[in-house]
Design a protein around this motif. Structure first.
Motif, PDB file in Angstrom:
ATOM      1  N   GLU B  13       0.830  -1.194   0.000  1.00  0.00           N
ATOM      2  CA  GLU B  13       0.000   0.000   0.000  1.00  0.00           C
ATOM      3  C   GLU B  13       0.875   1.260   0.000  1.00  0.00           C
ATOM      4  OE1 GLU B  13      -3.362   1.430   2.997  1.00  0.00           O
ATOM      5  OE2 GLU B  13      -3.449  -0.691   2.517  1.00  0.00           O
ATOM      6  N   ARG B  14       1.996   1.169   0.724  1.00  0.00           N
ATOM      7  CA  ARG B  14       2.873   2.339   0.800  1.00  0.00           C
ATOM      8  C   ARG B  14       3.478   2.645  -0.559  1.00  0.00           C
ATOM      9  NH1 ARG B  14       7.178   1.749   5.299  1.00  0.00           N
ATOM     10  NH2 ARG B  14       8.506   3.111   4.078  1.00  0.00           N
ATOM     11  N   GLY B  15       3.848   1.580  -1.266  1.00  0.00           N
ATOM     12  CA  GLY B  15       4.414   1.767  -2.595  1.00  0.00           C
ATOM     13  C   GLY B  15       3.416   2.434  -3.519  1.00  0.00           C
ATOM     14  N   ARG B  17       0.958   4.347  -2.657  1.00  0.00           N
ATOM     15  CA  ARG B  17       0.736   5.730  -2.241  1.00  0.00           C
ATOM     16  C   ARG B  17       1.875   6.626  -2.705  1.00  0.00           C
ATOM     17  NH1 ARG B  17      -1.145   5.577   3.691  1.00  0.00           N
ATOM     18  NH2 ARG B  17      -2.833   4.328   2.865  1.00  0.00           N
ATOM     19  N   SER B  18       3.109   6.128  -2.560  1.00  0.00           N
ATOM     20  CA  SER B  18       4.236   7.001  -2.931  1.00  0.00           C
ATOM     21  C   SER B  18       4.305   7.154  -4.446  1.00  0.00           C
ATOM     22  CB  SER B  18       5.549   6.447  -2.376  1.00  0.00           C
ATOM     23  OG  SER B  18       6.009   5.391  -3.176  1.00  0.00           O
ATOM     24  N   ARG B  19       3.950   6.082  -5.196  1.00  0.00           N
ATOM     25  CA  ARG B  19       3.923   6.223  -6.649  1.00  0.00           C
ATOM     26  C   ARG B  19       2.872   7.244  -7.068  1.00  0.00           C
ATOM     27  NH1 ARG B  19       5.168   0.979  -7.094  1.00  0.00           N
ATOM     28  NH2 ARG B  19       3.020   0.331  -6.910  1.00  0.00           N
ATOM     29  N   ARG B  21       1.836   9.759  -5.286  1.00  0.00           N
ATOM     30  CA  ARG B  21       2.265  11.108  -4.908  1.00  0.00           C
ATOM     31  C   ARG B  21       3.300  11.662  -5.870  1.00  0.00           C
ATOM     32  NH1 ARG B  21       2.958   9.989   0.867  1.00  0.00           N
ATOM     33  NH2 ARG B  21       0.895  10.138   1.767  1.00  0.00           N
ATOM     34  N   ARG B  22       4.120  10.766  -6.440  1.00  0.00           N
ATOM     35  CA  ARG B  22       5.162  11.234  -7.350  1.00  0.00           C
ATOM     36  C   ARG B  22       4.594  11.547  -8.731  1.00  0.00           C
ATOM     37  NH1 ARG B  22       8.634   6.849  -7.694  1.00  0.00           N
ATOM     38  NH2 ARG B  22       7.958   5.955  -5.734  1.00  0.00           N
ATOM     39  N   ASP B  23       3.370  11.096  -8.997  1.00  0.00           N
ATOM     40  CA  ASP B  23       2.753  11.306 -10.303  1.00  0.00           C
ATOM     41  C   ASP B  23       2.095  12.696 -10.329  1.00  0.00           C
ATOM     42  OD1 ASP B  23       1.342  11.257 -12.618  1.00  0.00           O
ATOM     43  OD2 ASP B  23       0.433   9.298 -12.293  1.00  0.00           O
ATOM     44  N   ALA B 342      -0.598   3.803 -10.473  1.00  0.00           N
ATOM     45  CA  ALA B 342       0.087   3.504  -9.216  1.00  0.00           C
ATOM     46  C   ALA B 342      -0.113   2.036  -8.845  1.00  0.00           C
ATOM     47  CB  ALA B 342      -0.445   4.403  -8.107  1.00  0.00           C
TER      48      ALA B 342
END
Lengths: 324, 348
Positions: B13-15, B17-19, B21-23, B342
């Motif tokens: 889930e963290r991956g 979320r961070s993907r 956010r970077r988009d 994501a």
């Protein structure tokens, strides 16, 4: 292939029955008897005798099952009764409206494919290159513009300000007196704006779809072989890569068909295009239920047949397809 | 229309979320959606004919804030505006003393407030001009947001309530249940969406309000959600944790909603987000045709309809609603797309 085709065609029967049952249920389960509504059948509430006559005509006094079977039997012979609005046979009204919609759908589909295929191939050729990024953003934006928004903007700029193209109806005044060549040109001029509005969203979607599918096959072994034997990258992409995107593309086209039909309702109303979408809208505004039901069943059957054809074509092209 | 291939999340889930956010595009979309919801909820604080906070006759009043509360159904019975703000004949702009303290919204017009300036282009007092009965376009645009967003969220909530259990059951059970549900989905997809909605509207009549509209759209649009859910559950039902739950005697509902659904939530959310964009589009289209929100209540669709009727005389009328519909649909699409990327970051 043969047994698949037979099975696939047989599966159409229950879906067809489902469509008719759903339409029939829509006619009967929704609240309000159409004959009792104040603005049904012209103006004012119906008199008791008129209601009696109507309910006899449509058989409302009989059991539901018998009504359905009778209606289905008539519908199978393309007999949807007579319009509440003008007393004409519903099928004749639909028959007159269908060519305009089909012309529109075909023009829009051909135009969108003619553009989306080259754009898709070109953007897949240099992934994340300038062309790819630029068309990507542009097509993404286009996809989010509703067709009626585009229609209003095009009518304002091209139709009113520039006065370059007609945007009302399918023919100009004095169409009857034109020579055949002029007639074709006149209809073509009228179809341009509405076809553009109908085509650009499928175009955006198809181009991105083709690009994604091409990118998926660029790593395939046969692509490497094609490159190894000395084919230029562009040629390999078109001759070997694109062939393999045809298969999903056919399904996509079949799935686009309902959107082409239903997206056309608003556009046909805006452009006064005499197709089935406009007929549906007019029938709804006049509470012309037989026409609404006929149109609903026929359009659903049209989509059913289109998906059937797509599946059969799919099986013909791709020998790996089997049932389930 | 948008690609309906189910995507199985293989990542934490963290991956995801961070993907996300970077988009950049996804974040722009998400910010857009949040802004729309905010405008939809706080519309009365942005454009109102009465102040947010003012001192009148020796006491403090909050008329615009009461307007926000009144967006909740039945709240008018619990909270009502203080006198004299509840009387329609009281015009705060005219009747408030000039020296009294008043905190005004940025746009000092209500969505139904008419004026003498008809079909006027953008001016200092009417930022986006006025419509055919002299109402402020900017105020109407802001107040129409809640109708579109409400219809979008409401319809997709209903679609989720129907589509997730049905699709989930079909995917988990398989066999006859799956055949039955899949046929039902196929049946629904045969009807062009707009045809089906319009045919239902034919029976309900053009006077059906925004809630009725949302219900009809939800009843028609559940198939997309069901398809996604079915595909996901079909993948997930072979997982060990499902077997473990079953051996411990978990019931059907528990397996479906406690064990399977959280693991399939990502793709289902993608379907729902695309659905919201689609419903906004359909709702505005129906309002355009004269169904849905009725005058004098504002909606982007009926503003477009008014604008189209006065296209030559007042082209400024259509630009605002065109831009609003476009931005709303774009924001939802960007968010949905970002979420999908994501979840399955294979192709960009």
């Amino acid at each position: 292939m043969f047994s698949y085709a037979v099975k696939r065609i047989l599966w159409v029967v229950p879906t067809f029955l489902g469509i008719t049952i759903a339409t029939f249920a829509l006619m009967h389960l929704t609240p309000g008897d159409p004959s009792l509504s104040a603005d049904g059948l012209g103006q004012g509430v119906l008199s008791a005798s008129e209601h009696q006559r109507l309910s006899e005509y449509f058989g409302w006094d009989r059991p539901l099952g018998i009504q359905y079977v009778d209606w289905l039997w008539a519908a199978l012979r393309f007999d949807f009764g007579r319009s509440f609005a003008d007393g004409q046979p519903v099928i004749a009204k639909i028959g007159r409206a269908l060519p305009a919609t089909l012309l529109l759908a075909v023009v829009a589909l051909v135009a969108s494919l003619a553009l989306s295929i080259p754009v898709g191939i070109l953007s897949a050729r240099r992934r994340n290159g300038l062309f790819d990024s630029a068309t990507g953003v542009l097509l993404y934006g286009l996809y989010s513009v509703p067709s009626y928004v585009m229609a209003v903007l095009l009518i304002l700029v091209i139709g009113l300000w520039w006065d370059a193209l007609p945007f009302r109806g399918m023919t100009s005044d004095g169409f009857a007196d034109m020579s055949p060549g002029q007639k074709v040109m006149d209809v073509l001029r009228h179809v341009i704006l509405i076809a553009v509005c109908l085509a650009y969203r499928p175009l955006a979607f198809q181009a991105r779809f083709i690009r994604a599918n091409l990118l998926e096959v660029t790593d395939a072994g046969y692509m490497r072989t094609a490159l190894a034997k000395g084919l230029s990258p562009g040629r390999a992409l078109v001759r070997h890569g694109f062939r393999n995107t045809w298969i999903p593309l056919i399904t996509l086209i079949a799935l686009t068909l309902p959107a082409l039909l239903s997206g056309a309702v608003i556009l046909e109303v805006i452009f006064s295009w005499p197709g089935i979408g406009r007929l549906l809208f007019d029938s709804i505004m006049r509470r012309d239920y037989p026409t609404v039901m006929g149109l609903t069943v026929l359009s659903a059957v049209l989509v059913l047949l289109a998906t059937l054809l797509a599946d059969l074509a799919y099986a013909r092209i791709d020998p790996r397809v089997t049932y389930d | 229309m948008i690609d309906a291939t189910p995507t199985t999340p293989h990542f934490s889930e963290r991956g995801i979320r961070s993907r996300f956010r970077r988009d950049v595009r996804a974040m722009v979309g998400l910010i857009g959606v949040c802004l729309l919801v905010l405008i939809g909820v706080c519309g009365p604080l942005l454009a109102n004919r009465q102040p947010i906070l003012c001192r009148y006759d020796g006491s403090w009043h909050l008329p615009a804030i009461v307007d926000v509360i009144h967006k909740l159904p039945f709240s008018a019975r619990v909270v009502s505006k203080s006198r004299p703000f509840r009387y329609p004949q009281f015009d705060a702009k005219r009747d408030l003393p000039a020296d009294a303290f008043a905190l005004w919204p940025p746009i000092r017009y209500g969505p139904r407030e008419t004026s003498a300036s008809i079909l006027e282009g953008p001016t200092g007092s009417h930022l986006l001009g006025t419509d055919d009965v002299g109402r402020d376009v900017a105020a109407r645009l802001i107040h129409a947001t809640s109708a579109s967003i409400g219809a979008g969220l409401g319809a997709m909530l209903l679609a989720a309530l129907i589509g997730i259990p049905l699709g989930g059951l079909a995917g988990y059970r398989g066999g006859k249940t799956d055949i039955l549900v899949s046929r039902l989905i196929e049946l629904f997809t045969c009807f062009p969406v707009f045809f089906l909605i319009l045919a239902v509207m034919a029976w309900l009549g053009p006077g059906t309000g925004i809630a009725g509209l949302a219900v009809v759209i939800g009843l028609v649009r559940w198939t997309a959600v069901a398809r996604y859910t079915r595909g996901e559950f079909l993948h997930l039902r072979a997982e060990d944790y499902v077997l473990a739950a079953r051996t411990q005697g978990a019931g059907l509902a528990r397996i479906l909603f406690v064990h399977l659904l959280p693991n399939a939530m990502g793709p289902v959310l993608v379907a729902l987000a695309f659905g919201v964009a689609n419903v906004i589009l359909i709702e505005a289209g129906l309002s355009w045709l004269g169904f849905g929100v009725q005058q004098p209540d504002p909606s982007w669709g009926n503003m477009l309809r008014t604008g189209y009727a006065h296209l030559e005389a007042a082209p400024h009328l259509i630009f605002a609603s065109c831009a609003a519909i476009f931005l709303a649909v774009l924001s939802c699409n960007l968010t949905a797309d970002g979420l999908r990327n994501a979840l399955s970051p294979k192709l960009r």
